[in-house]
Design a protein around this motif. Structure first.
Motif, PDB file in Angstrom:
ATOM      1  N   CYS A  69     -19.516 -64.570 -45.516  1.00 23.15           N
ATOM      2  CA  CYS A  69     -19.774 -65.843 -44.940  1.00 23.15           C
ATOM      3  C   CYS A  69     -20.630 -65.616 -44.164  1.00 23.15           C
ATOM      4  O   CYS A  69     -21.242 -66.755 -43.301  1.00 23.15           O
ATOM      5  N   GLY A  92     -11.120 -68.507 -49.140  1.00 25.25           N
ATOM      6  CA  GLY A  92     -10.713 -67.273 -48.575  1.00 25.25           C
ATOM      7  C   GLY A  92     -10.589 -66.119 -49.969  1.00 25.25           C
ATOM      8  O   GLY A  92     -10.891 -66.637 -51.087  1.00 25.25           O
ATOM      9  N   GLY A  99     -10.991 -71.643 -45.247  1.00 27.29           N
ATOM     10  CA  GLY A  99     -11.172 -71.781 -43.805  1.00 27.29           C
ATOM     11  C   GLY A  99     -11.130 -73.488 -43.427  1.00 27.29           C
ATOM     12  O   GLY A  99     -11.273 -74.482 -44.013  1.00 27.29           O
ATOM     13  N   PRO A 185     -11.003 -62.462 -38.864  1.00 25.41           N
ATOM     14  CA  PRO A 185     -11.307 -62.827 -40.278  1.00 25.41           C
ATOM     15  C   PRO A 185     -10.463 -61.945 -41.086  1.00 25.41           C
ATOM     16  O   PRO A 185      -9.929 -62.173 -42.179  1.00 25.41           O
ATOM     17  N   GLU A 191      -8.877 -66.582 -44.738  1.00 30.95           N
ATOM     18  CA  GLU A 191     -10.245 -66.037 -44.820  1.00 30.95           C
ATOM     19  C   GLU A 191     -10.054 -64.680 -45.651  1.00 30.95           C
ATOM     20  O   GLU A 191      -9.595 -64.936 -46.755  1.00 30.95           O
ATOM     21  N   GLN A 192     -10.150 -63.541 -45.018  1.00 31.43           N
ATOM     22  CA  GLN A 192     -10.089 -62.348 -45.726  1.00 31.43           C
ATOM     23  C   GLN A 192      -8.434 -61.901 -46.208  1.00 31.43           C
ATOM     24  O   GLN A 192      -8.543 -61.042 -47.017  1.00 31.43           O
TER      25      GLN A 192
END
Length: 322
Positions: A69, A92, A99, A185, A191-192
């Motif tokens: 990102c 994600g 997100g 994150p 996200e991750q």
């Protein structure tokens, strides 16, 4: 601490005396992608660990890293034009969740100057000089990276159980950038989406570089125990901040920076600028008064580390986006 001690602690593997460990680390370097390959001999152990954490795909499906990102060729923001045009936020690791904001830049927010002192974002300060009590500014529009969240809000002592020299060397990295890395994150489900700090730790420990770099940077073995995982995770955040604040990430190599560096008198009009570009500078600092908000350190744009922001929040009349 003496300069000699600092050099011994901070310089990279050429100073390591344990050759078997060096061999393991070099093998690990060889299998990393080119994007993550830290070849700059000036990186410290901590900065190199932060760089590798940034490029490692620490995520639910092992398909996303911080660099997914925050891409280098788009100023540390999202580099996917279709997403920027249609979705704004990035999908994600699980391929479903999205997100809730566009990835902001991870460059130039805060960095170390030539003598190693932090510049850029300061600690979040609710007592703005000349303003009513309100946030002065931060790394994000909502001010969530306040600069003291790790130790004050979360009550995590990053340096617990370590030799005092680590605090003296690394305290400068605590602040808004470390706060955002700790947010984090890695474990944000949007996200991750890694399932908790412990899973992050075990993935890092399982890499070809994690255990060696952690030991070189922090002076102890990387043991992923639930009892110590908060401190370990916070140290990962400090490492990420160290690299993001380094000159390896903040290169100051724009056309403006290069032209200013090679200008005969170091003042505008710049020799390397077109007439139109120099006129733009005069307008920016003159009649248009852009510099009122977009300047950091001087009022003519000739500072070596000019970032074109004063880090304050301003209400410019745009209505709230509900």
């Amino acid at each position: 601490m003496s300069k000699i001690s600092n050099d011994i602690m901070l310089k990279k593997k050429k100073r390591i005396q344990h050759y078997s460990a060096v061999f393991s680390l070099m093998v690990g370097v060889g299998f990393l992608s080119n994007a993550a390959n830290a070849s700059d001999n000036d990186l410290t152990y901590l900065e190199e660990m932060g760089k590798r954490l940034f490029f490692e795909k620490i995520s639910l499906q092992r398909n996303m890293s911080c660099s997914t990102c925050h891409t280098a060729d788009t100023g540390g923001t999202n580099g996917d034009s279709n997403i920027n045009l249609e979705d704004v936020a990035v999908t994600g690791s699980d391929g479903v969740m999205v997100g809730n904001l566009k990835p902001p830049t991870n460059k130039y927010a805060q960095f170390l100057n030539e003598v190693g002192d932090p510049e850029g974002l300061k600690l979040f300060d609710v007592a703005c000089p000349g303003f009513a009590p309100a946030p002065c500014g931060g790394a994000f529009w909502n001010g969530r990276a306040e600069g003291d969240l790790i130790e004050t809000v979360h009550n995590i002592d990053v340096f617990a159980g370590l030799n005092s020299k680590y605090e003296s060397m690394y305290k400068k990295y605590l602040g808004p950038v470390a706060d955002q890395a700790h947010a984090s994150p890695f474990i944000n489900p949007l996200e991750q989406a890694k399932d908790g700090k412990f899973k992050v730790c075990t993935q890092v420990r399982g890499t070809t570089w994690g255990r060696q770099l952690y030991q070189y940077a922090w002076g102890e073995h990387l043991r992923c125990s639930y009892r110590q995982v908060d401190e370990i995770f916070a140290r990962f955040s400090v490492a990420l901040a160290a690299w993001q604040m380094s000159s390896d990430n903040n290169r100051f190599d724009s056309k403006r920076d290069i032209a200013l560096k090679h200008d005969e008198d170091g003042l505008f009009d710049l020799d390397g600028f077109t007439d139109q570009e120099n006129d733009g500078h005069d307008l920016f600092y003159g009649q248009a008064r852009c510099f009122f908000c977009h300047q950091s350190g001087n009022d003519q744009g000739v500072g070596k580390f000019e970032r074109y922001t004063n880090d304050f929040y301003f209400n410019i009349g745009v209505p709230r986006n509900h």
